[in-house]
Motif scaffolding. Sequence first.
Motif, short mmCIF file in Angstrom:
data_model
loop_
_atom_site.label_atom_id
_atom_site.label_comp_id
_atom_site.label_asym_id
_atom_site.label_seq_id
_atom_site.Cartn_x
_atom_site.Cartn_y
_atom_site.Cartn_z
N THR A 48 -35.77 10.96 5.35
CA THR A 48 -36.52 11.71 4.33
C THR A 48 -37.68 10.91 3.74
O THR A 48 -38.37 11.39 2.85
N PHE A 50 -37.56 8.12 2.00
CA PHE A 50 -37.31 7.41 0.74
C PHE A 50 -37.35 5.90 0.97
O PHE A 50 -37.87 5.17 0.13
N LEU A 70 -46.09 12.10 3.82
CA LEU A 70 -46.20 13.25 2.92
C LEU A 70 -46.05 14.56 3.69
O LEU A 70 -45.40 15.49 3.21
N LYS A 73 -42.44 15.01 4.51
CA LYS A 73 -41.67 15.37 3.31
C LYS A 73 -41.86 16.86 2.97
O LYS A 73 -40.95 17.49 2.43
N PRO A 80 -29.96 14.54 -2.50
CA PRO A 80 -29.31 13.23 -2.45
C PRO A 80 -27.84 13.31 -2.88
O PRO A 80 -27.43 14.29 -3.50
N PRO A 84 -28.61 13.69 -8.18
CA PRO A 84 -29.15 13.10 -9.40
C PRO A 84 -30.32 13.94 -9.94
O PRO A 84 -31.39 13.96 -9.35
N ARG A 102 -43.78 20.85 -5.25
CA ARG A 102 -43.79 21.27 -3.85
C ARG A 102 -44.98 22.18 -3.54
O ARG A 102 -45.09 22.72 -2.44
N ALA B 3 -50.08 16.17 -8.24
CA ALA B 3 -48.70 15.72 -8.45
C ALA B 3 -48.63 14.81 -9.68
O ALA B 3 -47.71 14.93 -10.49
N SER B 79 -32.47 9.71 -9.89
CA SER B 79 -33.45 10.79 -9.71
C SER B 79 -34.73 10.28 -9.04
O SER B 79 -35.55 11.06 -8.56
N TRP B 80 -34.87 8.96 -9.00
CA TRP B 80 -36.01 8.35 -8.30
C TRP B 80 -36.00 8.76 -6.82
O TRP B 80 -37.04 9.02 -6.23
N GLU B 81 -34.80 8.85 -6.25
CA GLU B 81 -34.65 9.24 -4.84
C GLU B 81 -35.11 10.68 -4.65
O GLU B 81 -35.81 10.99 -3.69
N LEU B 82 -34.71 11.52 -5.61
CA LEU B 82 -35.12 12.93 -5.54
C LEU B 82 -36.64 13.04 -5.64
O LEU B 82 -37.28 13.77 -4.88
N LEU B 83 -37.20 12.28 -6.58
CA LEU B 83 -38.64 12.35 -6.85
C LEU B 83 -39.44 11.87 -5.64
O LEU B 83 -40.41 12.51 -5.23
N LEU B 84 -39.02 10.77 -5.04
CA LEU B 84 -39.81 10.19 -3.95
C LEU B 84 -39.61 10.89 -2.61
O LEU B 84 -40.30 10.60 -1.65
N THR B 85 -38.64 11.82 -2.54
CA THR B 85 -38.51 12.59 -1.30
C THR B 85 -39.23 13.94 -1.44
O THR B 85 -39.22 14.74 -0.53
N LEU B 86 -39.86 14.14 -2.60
CA LEU B 86 -40.78 15.28 -2.73
C LEU B 86 -42.12 14.81 -2.14
O LEU B 86 -42.33 13.60 -1.98
N PRO B 87 -43.02 15.75 -1.81
CA PRO B 87 -44.29 15.29 -1.23
C PRO B 87 -45.18 14.59 -2.27
O PRO B 87 -46.14 15.16 -2.76
N VAL B 88 -44.82 13.39 -2.63
CA VAL B 88 -45.56 12.64 -3.65
C VAL B 88 -45.39 11.14 -3.36
O VAL B 88 -44.37 10.72 -2.82
N THR B 89 -46.41 10.36 -3.70
CA THR B 89 -46.33 8.92 -3.48
C THR B 89 -45.86 8.23 -4.76
O THR B 89 -46.00 8.78 -5.86
#
Lengths: 315, 234
Positions: A48, A50, A70, A73, A80, A84, A102, B3, B79-89
């Motif tokens: 993914t 990460f 990107l 993604k 996860p 979380p 998104r 973003a 939630s960092w994991e959730l955030l960084l697996t969105l299309p965002v750097t």
Amino acid sequence: MINIKGLTKYYGDLCAVDRIELDIAEGEIVGLLGPNGAGKTTTLRMLTGFITPSRGDVVVNGLSIRSSALDVKRLMGYLPESAPLYPAMLAYDFLCFIAKMRGIEASSRPRVIAQMASLCGLEEVMHLPVGHLSKGLKQRVGLAQAMLADPEILVLDEPTSGLDPNQIVEIRRIIKRIGASKTVILSTHILSEAEAACDRIVIIDKGRIIADGSTEQLRNETKAMAPTVRLEIEGALWENARRLLEDLDVVEKAELLEVSFPGPMKIEVTCTSGPDPRPAIYAAVKQTDWILLELRRPSQSLEAIFRHLTAEAIR
Amino acid sequence: MKAALHIMVKELEDYFVSPIAYIVIAVFLLVSGWLFFSTFFLFNQASLRNYFDLLPVSLAFVIPAMTMRLLAEERSRGSWELLLTLPVTARAVTAGKFLAATFFAAAMITPVLFYALCISLIGDLDWAVVFTSYAGSILLAASYCAIGLLASSLTRNQIIAFILAMVLCFLIAVLDKMLFFMPRPLVEPLSYLAADTHFQNIAKGVIDSRDLVYFGSLVWAALYAADLILETSE
């Protein structure tokens, strides 16, 4: 659709994932199965985007996670482990935030969120803070956010971990529904879950793939393994029981699973391939004054192959 | 860019939905207002000079309290994991959080204009100096926010992030007052690193490009380091 090429991850000297090679076709529901610490979560985190792989690459629809993270993604929805989320946000606000991130148009956001709330059974709790929801509901909010932008690929890390049996059934039902139209990769250490939800199962142990095939193929492999029989007897001493059983021609090895003195003991017997060994075992126990409470062959489930293949890790 | 703006809006909502934000603002206004007005009438001057003199040190305590959770909490909660697996750097996330913290700090400082209004009723206030001082305060607050974000990227523990940011902010706030302890060759380079020196220049009404470059560089360096740490930490 997804090509995983020599994916490797080192944490210092520890190799968490070791040269994983995997091709996943469109529409497959793949279960990543393995004991705790096998490398499932690390694999999904690299998939993914990460974490960055130490070596190897993930290519999704021709796009590399290394050079087009990107874009990759955008094709994936990810839940996860333990979902979380942001506990202070209302469920609706949280889904709205994910929709913005998104890139879902403002005009279609309410419709998309309403659809997901309906699919995941969240209509009644959309006005509540995420932190006030039960674990099962949080998991459903997590699933809803993963599916919000209608991604081609869904990646779910231990989607039913920590849930009660009713919640597990509900989450599985949702996964089945969405799996009908998407490529789904889910990790789990629960065998029945992988059997119930997946078309294909990949077993990982110590960062390596040790088995890969459809549920049916893996079942056939279990048939080739030495059959086992489970016994529960009362009134016997373990040494005497072991000697009696291992003296039989049909028995290779007897292993004590559980004992509750002065209650019954549970024994697993590994037998030679051939005819059903149970009549011989029954006849031998009948000669004694022990009480035979149970004599059965465990169903040929994935549990057998899982235990067989990951035996070293379990020990 | 979009973003980063979405992250900024979310963080601002987080700040203002929680009562903690209002408590922090109220305590800051109360303490800084009391410190300022307790001596204001002794000088018999319609000036906010004393208020702005106190600002580098008072913000060095308040801003780390605002920024400590920004990244540390995301990472400890997962939630960092959730955030960084969105299309965002990670860079966009850092930028969004920095902008939100800076806006919040600006909202906290803005009531000083109300003080200025009250003082202008009883004396002849130089509004140009008030506005440059206000702009300087925002630049100073932005620098502290960037340092706070850097500290928050270094650890998952909010208390450690707070102490680290407070020490760094306090250090650059009082550095110019410790220069007489330093060897002579170090005095000039260290005085350039002191935030108070640059802030006081702007607070006097002098807009010097060196001061703007100083605050700009501080923000950029801290955010760049935070981004680098986040990129390499996972």
